[in-house]
Design a protein around this motif. Sequence first.
Motif, PDB file in Angstrom:
ATOM      1  N   TRP A 232       0.831  -1.198   0.000  1.00 21.06           N
ATOM      2  CA  TRP A 232       0.000   0.000   0.000  1.00 21.06           C
ATOM      3  C   TRP A 232       0.870   1.254   0.000  1.00 21.06           C
ATOM      4  CZ3 TRP A 232      -0.756   4.062   3.441  1.00 21.06           C
ATOM      5  CH2 TRP A 232      -1.864   4.870   3.177  1.00 21.06           C
TER       6      TRP A 232
ATOM      7  N   GLN B 164       1.012   4.160  -2.876  1.00 22.09           N
ATOM      8  CA  GLN B 164       0.789   5.572  -2.575  1.00 22.09           C
ATOM      9  C   GLN B 164       1.938   6.435  -3.082  1.00 22.09           C
ATOM     10  OE1 GLN B 164      -2.054   6.882  -1.303  1.00 22.09           O
ATOM     11  NE2 GLN B 164      -2.779   4.785  -1.536  1.00 22.09           N
TER      12      GLN B 164
ATOM     13  N   ARG C  57       1.623   9.364  -5.887  1.00 23.07           N
ATOM     14  CA  ARG C  57       2.068  10.733  -5.647  1.00 23.07           C
ATOM     15  C   ARG C  57       3.074  11.174  -6.698  1.00 23.07           C
ATOM     16  NH1 ARG C  57       3.551   9.596  -0.200  1.00 23.07           N
ATOM     17  NH2 ARG C  57       1.596   9.070   0.768  1.00 23.07           N
TER      18      ARG C  57
END
Length: 84
Positions: free
Chosen positions: A61, A65, A69
Amino acid sequence: MTKLRRASIETELGTELQCTQCKEFWPADGDFFFLSRGIPHSWCKACYQNHPKVAERKRRWVEKQRANRAAAKTDDHPNQRDGA
């Protein structure tokens, strides 16, 4: 079929439940156990978060992320070198 009850004790802190993984007693609240509809999970938070499957899921995870980003950053400034 009868449900097995988890071990619990009453202390000056209130009711404490036994974690079925580490066998330690912890206060029966959201600080020590994840709650589902107000019912504490059978493992304490420390045991749950240190379990290899959960740790791997968290690592994936975090990587996702970071990638999201980074992709959003490059989408925000597509011509950063050209015109700025």
